[in-house]
Design an enzyme around this catalytic site. Structure first.
Site, PDB file in Angstrom:
ATOM      1  CB  ALA A   1      -0.429  -2.333   9.491  1.00 34.32           C
TER       2      ALA A   1
ATOM      3  NE  ARG B   1       7.092  -5.096  -2.054  1.00 39.49           N
ATOM      4  CZ  ARG B   1       6.508  -3.957  -2.427  1.00 39.49           C
ATOM      5  NH1 ARG B   1       6.765  -3.448  -3.614  1.00 39.49           N
ATOM      6  NH2 ARG B   1       5.669  -3.328  -1.628  1.00 39.49           N
TER       7      ARG B   1
ATOM      8  CD  GLU C   1      -0.530   0.949  -6.175  1.00 40.72           C
ATOM      9  OE1 GLU C   1       0.521   0.473  -5.736  1.00 40.72           O
ATOM     10  OE2 GLU C   1      -0.754   2.170  -6.205  1.00 40.72           O
TER      11      GLU C   1
ATOM     12  CG  ASN D   1       8.624  -1.036  -1.613  1.00 37.64           C
ATOM     13  OD1 ASN D   1       7.876  -0.882  -0.646  1.00 37.64           O
ATOM     14  ND2 ASN D   1       8.585  -0.261  -2.668  1.00 37.64           N
TER      15      ASN D   1
ATOM     16  CE  LYS E   1      33.359  -4.949  28.064  1.00 38.15           C
ATOM     17  NZ  LYS E   1      32.975  -6.199  28.745  1.00 38.15           N
TER      18      LYS E   1
ATOM     19  CE1 TYR F   1      32.516 -14.762  30.742  1.00 35.02           C
ATOM     20  CE2 TYR F   1      33.705 -15.786  28.925  1.00 35.02           C
ATOM     21  CZ  TYR F   1      32.573 -15.693  29.720  1.00 35.02           C
ATOM     22  OH  TYR F   1      31.524 -16.548  29.513  1.00 35.02           O
TER      23      TYR F   1
ATOM     24  CB  SER G   1      55.871  -4.856  25.913  1.00 39.80           C
ATOM     25  OG  SER G   1      56.073  -3.522  25.515  1.00 39.80           O
TER      26      SER G   1
HETATM   27  C1  UD1 Z   1       2.476   2.338  -2.117  1.00 40.72           C
HETATM   28  C2  UD1 Z   1       1.410   2.937  -3.042  1.00 40.72           C
HETATM   29  C3  UD1 Z   1       2.094   3.281  -4.354  1.00 40.72           C
HETATM   30  C4  UD1 Z   1       3.199   4.284  -4.120  1.00 40.72           C
HETATM   31  C5  UD1 Z   1       4.230   3.734  -3.100  1.00 40.72           C
HETATM   32  C6  UD1 Z   1       5.182   4.829  -2.703  1.00 40.72           C
HETATM   33  C7  UD1 Z   1      -0.699   1.857  -2.428  1.00 40.72           C
HETATM   34  C8  UD1 Z   1      -1.724   0.861  -2.812  1.00 40.72           C
HETATM   35  N1  UD1 Z   1       0.365   1.965  -3.236  1.00 40.72           N
HETATM   36  O1  UD1 Z   1       2.935   1.142  -2.718  1.00 40.72           O
HETATM   37  O2  UD1 Z   1       1.130   3.846  -5.259  1.00 40.72           O
HETATM   38  O3  UD1 Z   1       3.845   4.610  -5.323  1.00 40.72           O
HETATM   39  O4  UD1 Z   1       3.530   3.293  -1.914  1.00 40.72           O
HETATM   40  O5  UD1 Z   1       6.187   4.341  -1.878  1.00 40.72           O
HETATM   41  O6  UD1 Z   1      -0.890   2.544  -1.467  1.00 40.72           O
HETATM   42  N2  UD1 Z   1       0.701  -0.853   4.993  1.00 40.72           N
HETATM   43  C9  UD1 Z   1      -0.200  -0.946   6.018  1.00 40.72           C
HETATM   44  N3  UD1 Z   1      -1.193  -1.865   5.904  1.00 40.72           N
HETATM   45  C10 UD1 Z   1      -1.338  -2.671   4.815  1.00 40.72           C
HETATM   46  C11 UD1 Z   1      -0.398  -2.553   3.765  1.00 40.72           C
HETATM   47  C12 UD1 Z   1       0.617  -1.619   3.879  1.00 40.72           C
HETATM   48  O7  UD1 Z   1      -0.128  -0.228   7.013  1.00 40.72           O
HETATM   49  O8  UD1 Z   1      -2.266  -3.469   4.804  1.00 40.72           O
HETATM   50  C13 UD1 Z   1       1.826   0.104   5.136  1.00 40.72           C
HETATM   51  C14 UD1 Z   1       3.180  -0.576   4.999  1.00 40.72           C
HETATM   52  O9  UD1 Z   1       3.644  -1.011   6.282  1.00 40.72           O
HETATM   53  C15 UD1 Z   1       4.030   0.532   4.388  1.00 40.72           C
HETATM   54  C16 UD1 Z   1       3.040   1.404   3.650  1.00 40.72           C
HETATM   55  O10 UD1 Z   1       1.743   1.051   4.114  1.00 40.72           O
HETATM   56  O11 UD1 Z   1       4.690   1.294   5.366  1.00 40.72           O
HETATM   57  C17 UD1 Z   1       3.098   1.208   2.128  1.00 40.72           C
HETATM   58  O12 UD1 Z   1       2.902  -0.149   1.838  1.00 40.72           O
HETATM   59  P1  UD1 Z   1       3.737  -0.880   0.708  1.00 40.72           P
HETATM   60  O13 UD1 Z   1       3.300  -2.289   0.650  1.00 40.72           O
HETATM   61  O14 UD1 Z   1       5.167  -0.571   0.825  1.00 40.72           O
HETATM   62  O15 UD1 Z   1       3.148  -0.133  -0.588  1.00 40.72           O
HETATM   63  P2  UD1 Z   1       3.902   0.068  -1.963  1.00 40.72           P
HETATM   64  O16 UD1 Z   1       3.798  -1.187  -2.750  1.00 40.72           O
HETATM   65  O17 UD1 Z   1       5.232   0.644  -1.749  1.00 40.72           O
HETATM   66 MG    MG Z   2       6.437   0.808  -0.152  1.00 34.97          MG
END
Ligand code: UD1
Ligand code: MG
Length: 437
Positions: free
Chosen positions: A13, A18, A153, A225, A329, A364, A382
């Protein structure tokens, strides 16, 4: 392999700030497919209850994934405004089974075999742990005397914690009662003001729940990320794809220079030379693809292509020779030779036809694309152009330097011949120079 009493939920979600992109993070592609595709595919090997949590650009993600998986997966929308974070993502989740595997959606390298290791630990929580000096972006796992105590975290960690190289892989197996008890107890008093799923570990440990760390390889758990992570993950997946096809008998020269997407398939004996890239749902059968050729969503059978050729989508080539600087193509070529410098688009060319250097289909007209049909045993000289729509029947000869604007009937010669001019000594007259004998 399917474990029929397992529910899986994939968190997808987040926006993925990043990534610095308008595209939601999980829709960024590696090796030709959106990263979320890969974790869903692996999850479906293990479970018949796979759900995806969506939020940012929910519709876009849902419709894309339905193209691949239809109704075999369920979508759940997160209230990102009131319950942001990986813990908030699970708020309205009602799994079918007692055992629940939670996956972050940004881990496209995960494989079903690796997930299975978390299923049989006989504990309240099993969680993936990585040991790696590349700590950036991961939560640190505090383990004392073999007991997992909590996850901190990166953004909430002090210098001492940041030095730890024991990382949270981002995949957990929970008993349903753990989620029911602890999700409502999560709070967002942290650096990101989010409900962290990772805080469940601390809460459960306080109540003496059994938490088992399951150690994994960083190559399988790599979280994406930013664009650097994306590029590194693509390299790992690209290598896996090449290793798979090498073991299936495809010959590759200088494998590090070759790129093959996930949806490409090979059959029979194929040779790929250095610098070859093959995209989309291309299918290569008993063919030789020479150096630096690019093939996009095309079928190549019993043919040799390149070096330096470009086959664009929907080209179907059988028993055909394509040489350097030839672009094809959306064309079907059967038993054709096109050795040098040509553009063949929206065409059908039949057996025994030879396409000379510098042949161009003018397909075209500035508004619409038109098709070209060339029959069997046609000899095209050619530097010729055919202005489409056009049909050249079997056994014709098109003279070098011609522009064909009309259909040519079976057996005919067509030749454009302008008036030729020869002026003796014109060069010296024009540049006012003397000829040195
Ligand atoms: C998360 C973990 C971290 C771990 C890392 C591994 C948490 C708080 N942290 O950090 O400990 O080492 O993954 O890759 O869980 N997402 C949602 N809803 C939200 C926020 C995020 O569905 O509100 C989903 C994102 O789309 C993503 C996943 O959760 O696919 C992880 O979110 P992300 O923000 O990448 O967490 P990290 O900072 O990587
Ligand atoms: Mg992540």
């Amino acid at each position: 392999m399917k474990n029929l009493s397992l529910s899986i939920i994939i968190l997808a979600a987040g926006k993925g700030t990043r990534m610095q992109s308008q595209t939601p993070k999980v829709l960024h592609k590696i090796c030709g497919r959106e990263m979320l595709y890969y974790s869903i595919k692996e999850s479906l090997k293990l479970s018949d209850d796979v759900s995806i949590v969506v939020g940012f650009e929910a519709q876009k993600i849902e419709s894309k994934m339905k193209e691949y998986f239809g109704n075999t997966i369920t979508f759940l929308e997160q209230d990102l405004k009131n319950y942001p974070g990986t813990g908030g993502a699970l708020k309205n989740y009602h799994p079918k089974y007692q055992k629940i595997l939670v996956l972050n959606g940004d881990m496209p390298l995960i494989q079903a075999e690796e997930l299975e290791k978390l299923l049989d630990t006989q504990s309240d929580i099993a969680m993936s742990v990585l040991e790696s000096p590349n700590t950036y972006g991961y939560g640190r796992v505090i383990i004392k005397n073999g007991e997992v105590l909590e996850i901190i975290e990166e953004k909430d960690a002090n210098a001492e914690i940041l030095n730890l190289s024991t990382l949270n892989g981002g995949i957990y197996c929970f008993n349903k009662s753990i989620l029911e008890n602890y999700l409502p107890k999560l709070r967002n008093n942290n650096a990101q003001k989010e409900y962290y799923l990772t805080d469940i570990i601390f809460l459960a440990k306080k109540d003496s729940k059994k938490i088992t760390p399951v150690y994994g390889q960083i190559n399988n758990f790599k979280g994406i990320n930013d664009k650097l992570d994306l590029a590194k993950a693509e390299e790992i997946l690209a290598n896996r794809i090449k290793e798979y096809w090498l073991k299936k008998g495809v010959r590759m020269r200088l494998i590090d220079t070759i790129y093959i997407e996930d949806s490409v398939t090979f059959e029979g004996e194929c040779i790929l030379e250095n610098g070859v890239s093959i995209y989309g749902d291309s299918k290569i059968i008993n063919s030789h693809i020479k150096a630096h050729s690019i093939i996009e969503s095309s079928i190549i059978e019993n043919s040799d292509i390149g070096p330096l050729a470009h086959l664009r989508p929907q080209s179907i080539l059988r028993k055909t020779h394509i040489g350097n600087f030839v672009e094809v193509k959306k064309s079907t070529l059967n038993g054709v030779k096109a050795g040098h410098l040509s553009y063949i688009g929206d065409s059908e060319i039949d057996e025994g036809t030879n396409v000379g250097a510098g042949f161009i289909t003018c397909n075209y007209d500035g508004k619409n694309k038109h098709s070209t049909k060339i029959g069997k045993n046609v000899f095209i000289g050619s530097d010729t152009q055919v202005v489409s729509p056009i049909c050249i029947e079997d056994d014709c000869i098109i003279g070098a330097g011609s522009t064909v604007r009309q259909d040519i009937k079976k057996g005919e010669l067509f030749l454009t011949k302008g008036k030729e001019i020869v002026k003796k000594g014109f060069f010296y007259e024009f540049f006012k120079k003397k000829s040195i004998e």
